[in-house]
Design a protein around this motif. Structure first.
Motif, short mmCIF file in Angstrom:
data_model
loop_
_atom_site.label_atom_id
_atom_site.label_comp_id
_atom_site.label_asym_id
_atom_site.label_seq_id
_atom_site.Cartn_x
_atom_site.Cartn_y
_atom_site.Cartn_z
N PHE A 297 37.76 21.77 36.56
CA PHE A 297 37.04 22.67 37.46
C PHE A 297 36.69 24.01 36.81
O PHE A 297 36.03 24.82 37.43
CB PHE A 297 37.87 22.91 38.73
CG PHE A 297 37.92 21.70 39.61
CD1 PHE A 297 36.94 21.46 40.55
CD2 PHE A 297 38.94 20.77 39.47
CE1 PHE A 297 36.97 20.33 41.35
CE2 PHE A 297 38.98 19.64 40.26
CZ PHE A 297 37.99 19.41 41.21
N GLN A 298 37.14 24.26 35.58
CA GLN A 298 36.83 25.50 34.88
C GLN A 298 36.25 25.20 33.52
O GLN A 298 36.49 24.14 32.95
CB GLN A 298 38.09 26.35 34.68
CG GLN A 298 38.64 26.92 35.93
CD GLN A 298 40.02 26.38 36.19
OE1 GLN A 298 40.17 25.20 36.46
NE2 GLN A 298 41.00 27.22 36.11
N TYR B 127 41.54 20.62 49.21
CA TYR B 127 40.88 21.25 50.35
C TYR B 127 39.40 20.94 50.30
O TYR B 127 38.76 21.18 49.27
CB TYR B 127 41.09 22.76 50.36
CG TYR B 127 40.45 23.44 51.53
CD1 TYR B 127 41.03 23.37 52.79
CD2 TYR B 127 39.26 24.14 51.38
CE1 TYR B 127 40.44 23.97 53.88
CE2 TYR B 127 38.66 24.75 52.47
CZ TYR B 127 39.25 24.67 53.71
OH TYR B 127 38.66 25.26 54.79
N ASP B 128 38.85 20.43 51.37
CA ASP B 128 37.44 20.09 51.47
C ASP B 128 37.09 19.08 50.36
O ASP B 128 37.67 18.01 50.30
CB ASP B 128 36.58 21.35 51.41
CG ASP B 128 35.24 21.18 52.12
OD1 ASP B 128 35.05 20.14 52.77
OD2 ASP B 128 34.40 22.07 52.00
N ASP C 43 42.17 23.61 46.48
CA ASP C 43 42.31 24.79 47.32
C ASP C 43 41.84 26.01 46.53
O ASP C 43 41.84 25.99 45.30
CB ASP C 43 43.78 24.96 47.73
CG ASP C 43 43.95 25.92 48.89
OD1 ASP C 43 43.06 26.00 49.75
OD2 ASP C 43 44.99 26.59 48.94
N GLU C 44 41.44 27.06 47.22
CA GLU C 44 40.98 28.28 46.56
C GLU C 44 42.02 29.37 46.71
O GLU C 44 42.87 29.31 47.60
CB GLU C 44 39.65 28.73 47.18
CG GLU C 44 38.54 27.74 46.97
CD GLU C 44 37.25 28.15 47.66
OE1 GLU C 44 37.24 29.15 48.40
OE2 GLU C 44 36.24 27.45 47.46
N PHE C 45 41.93 30.38 45.86
CA PHE C 45 42.84 31.51 45.95
C PHE C 45 42.47 32.39 47.13
O PHE C 45 41.30 32.69 47.35
CB PHE C 45 42.79 32.34 44.66
CG PHE C 45 43.52 31.71 43.53
CD1 PHE C 45 44.89 31.86 43.40
CD2 PHE C 45 42.85 30.94 42.60
CE1 PHE C 45 45.57 31.25 42.37
CE2 PHE C 45 43.52 30.34 41.56
CZ PHE C 45 44.90 30.49 41.44
N HIS C 46 43.49 32.78 47.89
CA HIS C 46 43.34 33.72 48.99
C HIS C 46 44.48 34.72 48.86
O HIS C 46 45.64 34.31 48.75
CB HIS C 46 43.40 33.02 50.35
CG HIS C 46 42.25 32.08 50.57
ND1 HIS C 46 41.04 32.50 51.07
CD2 HIS C 46 42.13 30.76 50.32
CE1 HIS C 46 40.23 31.47 51.14
NE2 HIS C 46 40.86 30.40 50.68
N LEU D 209 47.42 30.41 45.79
CA LEU D 209 46.81 29.10 45.91
C LEU D 209 47.86 28.14 46.44
O LEU D 209 49.03 28.19 46.00
CB LEU D 209 46.36 28.67 44.51
CG LEU D 209 46.02 27.23 44.22
CD1 LEU D 209 44.59 26.95 44.65
CD2 LEU D 209 46.15 26.97 42.73
N GLU E 26 47.65 33.53 40.40
CA GLU E 26 46.49 33.31 39.53
C GLU E 26 46.87 33.10 38.07
O GLU E 26 46.03 32.73 37.26
CB GLU E 26 45.52 34.47 39.69
CG GLU E 26 44.88 34.48 41.07
CD GLU E 26 44.13 35.76 41.39
OE1 GLU E 26 44.50 36.83 40.87
OE2 GLU E 26 43.18 35.67 42.18
N ILE F 23 46.29 29.26 54.55
CA ILE F 23 46.06 30.17 53.43
C ILE F 23 46.65 31.54 53.78
O ILE F 23 46.93 31.82 54.94
CB ILE F 23 44.55 30.31 53.12
CG1 ILE F 23 43.81 30.87 54.33
CG2 ILE F 23 43.98 28.99 52.64
CD1 ILE F 23 42.37 31.25 54.08
#
Length: 190
Positions: free
Chosen positions: A76-77, A110-111, A115-118, A122, A135, A150
């Motif tokens: 993903f990166q 997620y989705d 999941d994303e950072f909030h 994470l 992070e 989250i």
């Protein structure tokens, strides 16, 4: 008069060169200063546009292959500074890896992806339980909850007893009669 106009144009061109730097492509992107930039890994691929399932590798600045796509289906990166999120081939799972390609943890799906950072955290998983990582890829709250929201404004809502189901639109939902709130250290908020 023509000479004065030409002189004015020439002077304005020279003055512009001093004010504006020429366009260069070196150091086009800024790097985080608190991390050792020599350790950054860069994803390379034979394909012009990297897509899911393509062969790729993460290399260091010297060009040495550090992580290959032998065991990884997708990344993903395009860079790994401290850790990266990838889809492992066998068994297929969403995981966080370190710069050696070693598994750090499972990432909460997620989705259509990870999941994303909030609030800098994470959601991660281990043995079906949910926890949180920062992070840098460090586990901050060990996986211990059956359900977890989250973090928003440094608070997450969690439960140790919840029911998961899919709604009519195919979205995963959770219900519990024993939700409680935690802070970013995992401490229960009263």
């Amino acid at each position: 008069m023509k000479t004065i106009i030409n002189l004015f144009i020439i002077l304005s061109l020279f003055s512009c060169k001093k004010r504006f730097k020429p366009v260069t492509y070196e150091n086009e992107y800024f790097e985080l200063t608190e991390l050792n930039s020599k350790d950054t890994l860069f994803r390379i691929s034979k394909s012009e546009f990297y897509e899911m399932g393509d062969d790729f590798a993460f290399i260091n600045r010297k060009g040495d292959t550090i992580i290959s796509s032998d065991d990884i289906y997708y990344s993903f990166q395009d860079t790994i500074i401290t850790f990266g999120i990838v889809i492992k081939k066998e068994p297929q799972s969403l995981i966080g890896i370190n710069r050696k390609g070693e598994t750090l943890f499972e990432v909460y799906p997620y989705d259509n992806g990870p999941d994303e950072f909030h609030d800098g955290l994470l959601r991660i998983m281990k043995n079906g339980k949910i926890g949180f990582a920062n992070e840098k890829g460090e586990i901050i709250i060990k996986p211990q909850f059956e359900c977890a929201s989250i973090f928003e404004n440094a608070i997450a809502t969690v439960s140790n007893d919840c029911y998961l189901y899919y709604d009519q639109d195919g979205h995963l939902r959770s219900e519990s009669e024993s939700w409680f709130k935690i802070d970013k250290t995992g401490k229960r908020i009263k």
